[in-house]
Design a protein around this motif. Sequence first.
Motif, short mmCIF file in Angstrom:
data_model
loop_
_atom_site.label_atom_id
_atom_site.label_comp_id
_atom_site.label_asym_id
_atom_site.label_seq_id
_atom_site.Cartn_x
_atom_site.Cartn_y
_atom_site.Cartn_z
N VAL A 315 40.48 -57.71 53.73
CA VAL A 315 38.80 -57.03 55.08
C VAL A 315 38.49 -57.51 56.49
N GLY A 316 38.37 -56.66 57.02
CA GLY A 316 38.08 -57.29 58.67
C GLY A 316 38.59 -57.18 59.70
N ASP A 317 38.08 -58.59 60.15
CA ASP A 317 38.71 -59.06 60.97
C ASP A 317 40.26 -60.13 60.43
N SER A 318 39.90 -60.62 59.54
CA SER A 318 40.83 -60.70 57.96
C SER A 318 42.08 -60.28 58.04
N ALA A 319 41.75 -58.50 57.79
CA ALA A 319 42.65 -57.51 57.52
C ALA A 319 43.57 -57.25 58.68
N GLY A 320 42.55 -57.55 59.87
CA GLY A 320 43.54 -56.72 61.18
C GLY A 320 42.86 -55.60 61.60
N TYR A 321 41.88 -55.40 60.81
CA TYR A 321 40.75 -54.22 61.43
C TYR A 321 40.47 -53.80 62.59
N TYR A 364 41.03 -49.32 46.95
CA TYR A 364 40.23 -49.53 48.00
C TYR A 364 41.63 -49.90 49.03
N LEU A 365 42.89 -50.17 49.42
CA LEU A 365 43.56 -49.64 50.26
C LEU A 365 43.65 -48.85 50.31
N ASP A 369 43.65 -46.86 53.80
CA ASP A 369 44.68 -46.68 54.97
C ASP A 369 44.72 -44.72 54.97
N ALA A 370 44.02 -43.84 53.93
CA ALA A 370 44.20 -43.01 54.12
C ALA A 370 43.04 -42.01 54.95
N LYS A 371 42.10 -43.76 55.64
CA LYS A 371 40.65 -42.65 56.03
C LYS A 371 41.06 -42.87 57.24
N PHE A 376 44.36 -46.48 64.40
CA PHE A 376 44.70 -47.36 64.29
C PHE A 376 45.57 -47.40 64.56
N ARG A 377 46.44 -46.59 64.51
CA ARG A 377 48.03 -46.00 64.87
C ARG A 377 47.80 -45.72 65.79
N PHE A 378 47.37 -44.06 66.43
CA PHE A 378 47.48 -43.57 67.05
C PHE A 378 46.35 -44.12 68.78
N LEU A 379 45.61 -45.39 68.46
CA LEU A 379 45.00 -46.05 69.13
C LEU A 379 46.04 -47.14 69.99
N ASP A 380 46.21 -47.31 68.89
CA ASP A 380 48.12 -48.16 69.60
C ASP A 380 48.73 -47.92 70.97
N LEU A 381 48.83 -46.27 69.74
CA LEU A 381 49.91 -45.86 71.28
C LEU A 381 49.10 -45.51 72.68
N LEU A 382 47.95 -45.47 72.59
CA LEU A 382 47.19 -45.18 73.32
C LEU A 382 47.51 -46.12 74.68
N GLN A 383 46.75 -47.25 73.86
CA GLN A 383 46.50 -48.38 74.26
C GLN A 383 48.20 -48.82 75.31
N ARG A 384 48.86 -48.34 74.80
CA ARG A 384 50.32 -48.52 75.18
C ARG A 384 51.01 -47.45 77.11
N VAL A 385 50.58 -46.50 76.67
CA VAL A 385 50.72 -46.00 77.14
C VAL A 385 49.86 -45.92 78.48
N PHE A 386 48.10 -45.99 78.51
CA PHE A 386 47.64 -46.14 79.50
C PHE A 386 46.77 -47.28 80.44
#
Length: 452
Positions: A315-321, A364-365, A369-371, A376-386
């Motif tokens: 969970v948390g940083d250990s999971a990469g959240y 749990y998992l 992920d559904a929520k 996370f994926r979308f903000l990853d894309l935005l970081q690469r763009v902006f």
Amino acid sequence: MATTTAQTHHLLPHSLFKPRKTSPSLKPKSFIISCNSNNPHISGRKLRAAVIGGGPAGSSAAEALSSGGIETFLIERSPSGAKPCGGAIPLCMLDEFSIPLDLIDRKVTQMKIISPSNLTVDFGKTLKPHEYIAMLRREVLDSFLRSRAESNGANIITALFTHLEVPSSPNAPYIVHYNINGSKQSLSVDVVIGADGANSRVAKSIDAGNYNYAIAFQERIRLSDDKMKYYENLAEMYVGNDISPDFYGWVFPKCDHVAVGTGTVCSKQDIKLYQNGIRERVKEKIHGGKVIKVEAHPIPEHPRPRRVRGRVALVGDSAGYVTKCSGEGIYFAAKSGRMCGEAIVRASMNGERMINEGDLKREYLKKWDAKYINTFRFLDLLQRVFYGNNAARECLVELCGNEYVQRMTFESYLYKRIADGDRWEDVKMAVSTVGSLIRSKIIGREMERVGI
């Protein structure tokens, strides 16, 4: 895309615990886990869980477990410590996690985003009268959450977790090894939650896989009363190659000081150079201030390849959240810890039955992920763009000046829900975003890169 673009903006006491002597009950017990059927009944005891790490993720998990009837042990190495963190939490977290208002250092209602060319955008124009971003110190929040977990029945162990002994057969317990003032101790448990940060030893023990990580560097600087007055309810975010090649710098107000920091993934060896960059941008505002603490810490950049294995969950940083663009992690840490703890309580029927890997993945998992995984994926894309160059950052700041973008951002950030936008405004914002990107030549460069 433009409606969510402004989500890239994240605004961004001593411990209550003393070392305690190891209780005889913490010594390893021999017991066998029956696996003759799914979720077999446990005879003569409750399900036993170890939570490694006492930050927001670990404490929230421990509270959920102990409240749900699980025999819970929370192992934390340094209760008085805290990782470098902007310390901003969304408004909904105060209610959802019952955070006392007296823990808040500052209620920020003014935000500024400063571009590479020093174009400044006021980012708090659409805040409603009752809305603000809560700023607090991590050591204060973490101590409170641990104390609450303990009051709900969790056993707090102040110790250094050393390693996890993974059973070689499905009917054997996990052995948690830790060190208390040079004394080696161990504990037998049914299930383990890893909440021990980006360099998680629990993750290594289950071969959870690696991930990219950023380095966050932060100085706490005490200012004179007149300079602190300027930051009374103001937070600032700076972008530019002088600040970070792929992230942002921040000045966040605390009780009697400001937190000034930056971060980077691609150029970690130059982090002090970028810290000098943010200090240079704000030098007149912090002139004469005294550095009272210097902090540095790795921050995960994406979820780990594996977050559940056997009866171990991360969970948390250990999971990469931690989200890209904003670097937000406190809420997601606490939320993942609580969701994981509650999942174990449900699957075990309040500690009466054994659980397995399938339970953790399903309860749990899959639900996590559904929520959140698309966020996370979308903000990853935005970081690469902006965040790729200064032209793109100028575009980002320009977009953040739009009040519609600001309102949608605050709806999403403060309440962690999908904002109900206006379709016509969405279309106009999309057109504006494309225009800004064309001006910064990003689209042309990306088309050339992929051969279009």
